[in-house]
Design an enzyme around this catalytic site. Structure first.
Site, mmCIF file in Angstrom:
data_model
loop_
_atom_site.group_PDB
_atom_site.id
_atom_site.type_symbol
_atom_site.label_atom_id
_atom_site.label_comp_id
_atom_site.label_asym_id
_atom_site.label_seq_id
_atom_site.Cartn_x
_atom_site.Cartn_y
_atom_site.Cartn_z
ATOM 1 N N ASN A 73 31.103 83.671 -31.597
ATOM 2 C CA ASN A 73 30.893 84.186 -32.954
ATOM 3 C C ASN A 73 30.242 85.555 -32.910
ATOM 4 O O ASN A 73 29.636 85.946 -31.917
ATOM 5 C CB ASN A 73 30.028 83.212 -33.758
ATOM 6 N N CYS A 74 30.360 86.262 -34.026
ATOM 7 C CA CYS A 74 29.796 87.583 -34.215
ATOM 8 C C CYS A 74 28.329 87.592 -33.792
ATOM 9 O O CYS A 74 27.603 86.657 -34.125
ATOM 10 C CB CYS A 74 29.926 87.968 -35.683
ATOM 11 N N PRO A 75 27.923 88.572 -33.053
ATOM 12 C CA PRO A 75 28.589 89.804 -32.631
ATOM 13 C C PRO A 75 29.195 89.739 -31.226
ATOM 14 O O PRO A 75 29.636 90.753 -30.708
ATOM 15 C CB PRO A 75 27.458 90.818 -32.666
ATOM 16 N N ASP A 126 36.609 83.587 -34.471
ATOM 17 C CA ASP A 126 35.617 83.942 -35.486
ATOM 18 C C ASP A 126 36.328 84.544 -36.702
ATOM 19 O O ASP A 126 37.034 85.541 -36.577
ATOM 20 C CB ASP A 126 34.633 84.949 -34.896
ATOM 21 N N ASP A 160 35.414 92.897 -38.267
ATOM 22 C CA ASP A 160 34.523 93.446 -37.240
ATOM 23 C C ASP A 160 35.254 94.409 -36.313
ATOM 24 O O ASP A 160 34.738 95.480 -35.979
ATOM 25 C CB ASP A 160 33.905 92.319 -36.407
#
Length: 75
Positions: A12-14, A39, A45
């Site tokens: 998941n981010c980041p 994600d 992103d």
């Protein structure tokens, strides 16, 4: 032209963007990274990542909740 595949599903981010940022510094100019991520924030992103770094977002497709994102190193 070479293309490398990065399987970043489950991150998941980041983390996906951070891993791509690290790897893209190590590949030749004009080479491509094909990234597989799950994600839901990844398309946004990576668009932002490419805008801010000067790399080219070639495609962003989704199949069965997996995004396939292709980025070309421009710098």
């Amino acid at each position: 032209m070479s293309r490398e595949i990065l399987d970043l599903k489950g991150l998941n981010c980041p983390l996906p963007v951070l891993r791509v940022n690290k790897r893209i510094k190590e590949i030749a100019r004009g080479a491509e990274l094909e990234v597989y991520v799950t994600d839901p924030a990844a398309p946004k992103d990576f668009r932002q990542f490419c805008l801010s770094t000067g790399h080219e977002l070639l495609s962003c497709d989704e199949t069965d909740n997996v995004f396939s994102i292709i980025i070309r190193k421009n710098l």
